[in-house]
Design an enzyme around this catalytic site. Structure first.
Site, PDB file in Angstrom:
ATOM      1  N   SER A   2     119.603   8.427 -78.112  1.00 13.55           N
ATOM      2  CA  SER A   2     118.898   8.974 -76.947  1.00 13.55           C
ATOM      3  C   SER A   2     119.120  10.473 -76.857  1.00 13.55           C
ATOM      4  O   SER A   2     120.236  10.943 -76.973  1.00 13.55           O
ATOM      5  CB  SER A   2     119.411   8.291 -75.680  1.00 13.55           C
ATOM      6  OG  SER A   2     120.812   8.388 -75.609  1.00 13.55           O
ATOM      7  N   CYS A   3     118.039  11.227 -76.669  1.00 18.12           N
ATOM      8  CA  CYS A   3     118.118  12.684 -76.691  1.00 18.12           C
ATOM      9  C   CYS A   3     117.057  13.256 -75.757  1.00 18.12           C
ATOM     10  O   CYS A   3     116.236  12.522 -75.225  1.00 18.12           O
ATOM     11  CB  CYS A   3     117.883  13.220 -78.112  1.00 18.12           C
ATOM     12  SG  CYS A   3     118.887  12.394 -79.378  1.00 18.12           S
TER      13      CYS A   3
END
Length: 531
Positions: A2-3
């Site tokens: 997740s970014c």
């Protein structure tokens, strides 16, 4: 993985630079120590093998040197994530994206199939390698590209040949252009040039909302895609437009439309655009044009003012300040506070911001700003990319806790400050402001040193404007020759080391102050003194 990503076109940035930036966040329940290093041509593999998918790829024999932010522990592969090569081309890889069942049914992911049985015995089935993914992309692409456009072309060809086991978004930039590539299923892809006067916000969700297929399959001025994309769309009934309209909407066709997006993804785009365009529309209340759960937040838009490095850091550190969703705030209630996934989250690994400046000579044009740990509690500082070695304070991260390196010092500060947010927030603010100021001062001093060496420095007074400098034709061989100047590299490496030394002193002081404040707020305190 997740970014969160933000891309800033050259006419939208404060100084005419192209800027690409991304938080790398670990998966839930994990922390991933990171290193900031230089990979030299002799250290670049010629035969690459992925740890996760076991795919093997023969790489070209002429790699360029490049920066990388790999894992400190390589048990799951390199995960290089972000860097700049000697042609002053930057790459950020990757932003994990969402998709839908129709796409995966039409073009399934290419996943590793383990061997079955025992080799040599009846019924044995050998292993089938998977495709390429985030672990691999920077290493197999960045050392071989001489422009942002070439980055799209090389990665697109690799995706078509080897496939992928996940959906990803990848950014490429040079001094003139930023390109954003999104994978579509196992082998297909689309890419779009970021408008020069716009910025792009990308949470973990397929983002491009307008795409000119005619351009992508023709002149490729601002769009590119896999060669059979139009047939792929038609054969699998992926175009959801109710009328025959142009441009095509990839977000509708290839993306997700889930309730989970309204908690995990769309709020992040909402906050970033709310900050960068506060007056263009109503963002809060029943009359809001876009809310945290809106599915039609634009992929790209023009900001109300030029965007700075500090703006990039602020939005990528967001915990929804000034809204009812801030877990540290006083607005809202126990239901709203912490109900949305923050941008600045506890399991942040690193933030890399690649800035390619048009007004400096090629030898010192590229800067890679770096931060480690949870963004609300860390600082973002600059380092020149075209050097032979990076400072040990950022390069020698261990896979165990050690406050002597930048990663773990920030991790400790974040854990202590989070539990004592009100008592430590002013300390964090002063630290961020001071180190940021030191960073800008370092850049100015090193630029001046390099300018004294340059026989033909860029003179902005002789140009119509900075955009003219950025629009010059890029001669990749000349750029590489300039960035390999040993005297300049020595100056830049010394500047980087000075920055790291100052950073360590300020970070050690902050850790001491935050530890003191946290200790004074321990619950086993007692008001009577022993004296």
């Amino acid at each position: 993985m997740s970014c969160t990503t933000i891309l800033v076109g050259k006419n939208a940035s404060y100084d005419g630079s192209t800027i690409i930036a991304r938080n790398e966040d670990s998966q839930q329940g994990e922390f991933t120590p990171k290193r900031f290093i230089v990979v030299k041509p002799e250290d670049q593999p010629r035969k690459y093998r992925s740890v996760l998918s076991h795919v093997e790829i023969d790489l070209p024999d002429d790699p360029m040197q490049y920066t990388s932010v790999p894992n400190a522990n390589l048990k799951e592969g390199i995960w290089g994530e972000a860097g700049v090569n000697e042609a002053n081309v930057a790459m950020s890889a990757t932003e994990t994206l969402t998709t839908n069942e129709r796409v995966l049914g039409a073009d399934p992911f290419v996943e590793l199939v383990p061997a079955r049985g025992t080799e040599g015995e009846p019924g044995y089935e050998p292993e089938v390698p998977g495709g390429i993914g985030e672990e691999d992309l920077l290493t197999i692409v960045l050392p071989y590209i001489r422009s942002a456009r070439e980055g799209v072309q090389r990665l697109g060809a690799l995706l078509e040949q080897y496939g992928t086991y996940e959906m990803n978004g990848i950014a490429f930039s040079d001094v003139n252009e930023i390109w954003w590539l999104e994978t579509v299923g196992g082998h297909h892809w689309i890419a779009k040039r970021v408008p020069d006067d716009a910025y792009v916000t990308m949470p973990n969700q397929l983002g491009i909302d307008e795409f000119d297929l005619d351009d992508a399959l023709g002149d490729q001025t601002d769009h590119m895609c896999s060669a059979d994309l139009d047939e792929f769309i038609a054969a699998n009934h992926l175009d959801l437009a109710v009328e025959d309209v142009s441009p095509f909407n990839p977000r509708d066709a290839f993306g997700s439309h889930s309730d989970r997006d309204h908690v995990y993804n769309t709020p992040r785009a909402w906050f970033m655009q709310r900050f960068l365009n506060p007056y263009d529309e109503v963002w809060d209340g029943p009359d809001a044009a876009h809310r945290p759960d809106s599915d039609d937040i634009p992929w790209a838009r023009q900001p109300e003012r030029k965007i700075t490095i500090e703006d990039v850091k602020y939005v990528l550190s967001s915990h929804y300040q000034g809204t009812p969703y801030d877990p540290y705030g006083t607005l809202g209630d126990d239901h709203t506070r912490g109900s949305l996934r923050p941008i600045g989250i506890n399991r942040q690994s690193q933030l890399a911001v690649m800035q390619i400046r048009p007004y400096r000579t090629e030898s010192c044009r590229a800067i890679q700003w770096m931060a480690y740990g949870s963004n609300p509690f860390n600082t973002l500082v600059p380092f020149y990319a075209n050097v032979d070695v990076t400072p040990a304070y950022l390069a020698d991260t261990t896979d165990h806790v050690d406050s002597g390196n930048f990663y773990w010092a920030n991790r400790l500060i974040g854990a202590l400050a989070d539990a004592n947010f009100a008592a430590t927030s002013s300390l964090i603010d002063r630290y961020q402001e001071k180190t940021g100021g030191l960073g800008h001062r370092m850049i100015a001093a090193a630029d001046e040193q390099v300018a004294r060496l340059d026989e033909n420095p860029v003179d902005l007074d002789d140009l119509a404007d900075e955009e003219e400098a950025a629009a010059e034709v890029r001669d990749a061989d000349a750029i590489i020759a300039a960035t390999r100047n040993p005297e300049v590299r020595e100056i830049l490496a010394a500047a980087n080391q000075t920055m790291a030394d100052q950073l360590k002193a300020e970070t050690d002081a902050l850790l001491s102050d935050v530890l003191y404040e946290a200790s004074m707020h321990m619950r086993n305190d007692f008001h009577l003194s022993d004296n």
